[in-house]
Scaffold this active site. Sequence first.
Site, PDB file in Angstrom:
ATOM      1  NE  ARG A 244      39.619  33.157  48.102  1.00 42.04           N
ATOM      2  CZ  ARG A 244      39.871  32.207  49.138  1.00 42.04           C
ATOM      3  NH1 ARG A 244      40.543  33.039  49.865  1.00 42.04           N
ATOM      4  NH2 ARG A 244      40.213  30.613  49.217  1.00 42.04           N
ATOM      5  CD  GLU A 273      46.553  37.611  47.242  1.00 42.37           C
ATOM      6  OE1 GLU A 273      46.793  36.416  46.377  1.00 42.37           O
ATOM      7  OE2 GLU A 273      45.687  37.675  48.134  1.00 42.37           O
ATOM      8  CG  HIS A 292      46.971  35.783  50.804  1.00 48.17           C
ATOM      9  ND1 HIS A 292      47.089  34.994  49.327  1.00 48.17           N
ATOM     10  CD2 HIS A 292      45.943  34.450  51.535  1.00 48.17           C
ATOM     11  CE1 HIS A 292      45.258  34.575  49.927  1.00 48.17           C
ATOM     12  NE2 HIS A 292      44.771  33.745  50.932  1.00 48.17           N
TER      13      HIS A 292
END
Length: 324
Positions: A244, A273, A292
Site C-alpha cells: 500500500r 495513485e 500498481h
Amino acid sequence: MPVDEIPRVALMESIHPMGIELLTSHCIVDRMPAEENEEFEKILARADAVIIRSTPFTEEMMKKSPKLKIIGRHGAGTDNIDLSAAEKLGIKVVTTPQANTGSVAEYVLTVALMLLKRIPEVTSSLRRGNFSSGAGSLPGQVDRAGLTGREANGTRLGLIGAGAIGATVAQHALQLGMHVTAYDPFLDRTKERSFALVDDMDELLSCSDIVSLHVPGGPESQNLIGRRELELLPPGAILINAARGELVDQTALIAALESGHLSGAALDVYAPEPPDTNSALFSAPNLVLTPHMAAMTEEALKRMSTQVTTQVIQFLDEYKRDRL
C-alpha cells in the site's frame, strides 16, 4: 425462472471474461457507469450483489442499495470497503485473498534481483554512451565504473508482514539461498516455519539487506517506513513496496536514495495513485516505478474473477434456498 427472481449483480469495474461468463450464467449483470449519475443510483437500488475492484464502496452507497446482500472484492484487501457499515447493515463481504499471491511474490523477487544486479542503473549508463570500444572489455568497464552487482545467495531479506504473500516471497527467496527474517506480530509463534521471526521491527530493519512490505494499509500504518526507519537499514540496502502506498514516506525515501544510503528501491503503489507526473519520484536515482501492476497477470486476473464470482453466486443461491 421469472426475470424478477433472478439475482442482479452490479459490476463496478470490468473483470476477466471468465468471471463475466460465470456470472451471466446465473445472474443478471448490470455494469455501473463511471460517474455517479441517475443510472448509477438505479443500478445500486436493485442490486442483490456488488463486485468491486479498487473503487471505494461507502456506507452511503450501501444505504442506496436496499436489496444488497453481498459485496465481492476482486482482490485481497478490504481497505476500500466500509466494513463497519457493511456489518451494521448485515451485508456480507468476500475477497480473493490467495488469487494474486504468486503473481505479487514473483514481482517482489523480480525487482529485488533487478536491483541487486543494478539492471536499471547499468541500462541507463549503457544508453547514455558511458561504455566505449576503446576502453577495454565491457566487464572491465563495468568493474572500473563501480557498477558490479550482488548475488541473491547469502543476501538478508526482511519481510514486514508474513501472511500469504510474504510467506510465498520467503519460499522463493530461500530457494535462491537468501536468509529470510520476518516481523509479523499477528503470526502464530507455535507454528513451525522455514524462516526466522523477530519480535521487533527495528531489529528486522537493522539486519536486512532487502526489506519488502506485506501489510495492509489504513491510518495505523501511515508512514510505517519513514526517515527513522530508513536510517536503521544498513548502508546499501533495498526497499520494496508492493503493498500500500501510504506505508512509505515518499519524501524520506527519495532523500535516502539521493544520499546513497539506499542502493535502490521499488514502488508499485503510491499515495496518491497515480503519482503526479511532476513528482520527485521520477527523478530519484535507482528507483523502479511500476503502476500498481504486481498482481496484474493473466493468471491472477482469471483466478480473482472466477473466485469472487463463485463466492457471490454461491452466497446468493444459499440465501434464496434459506428463504424458500
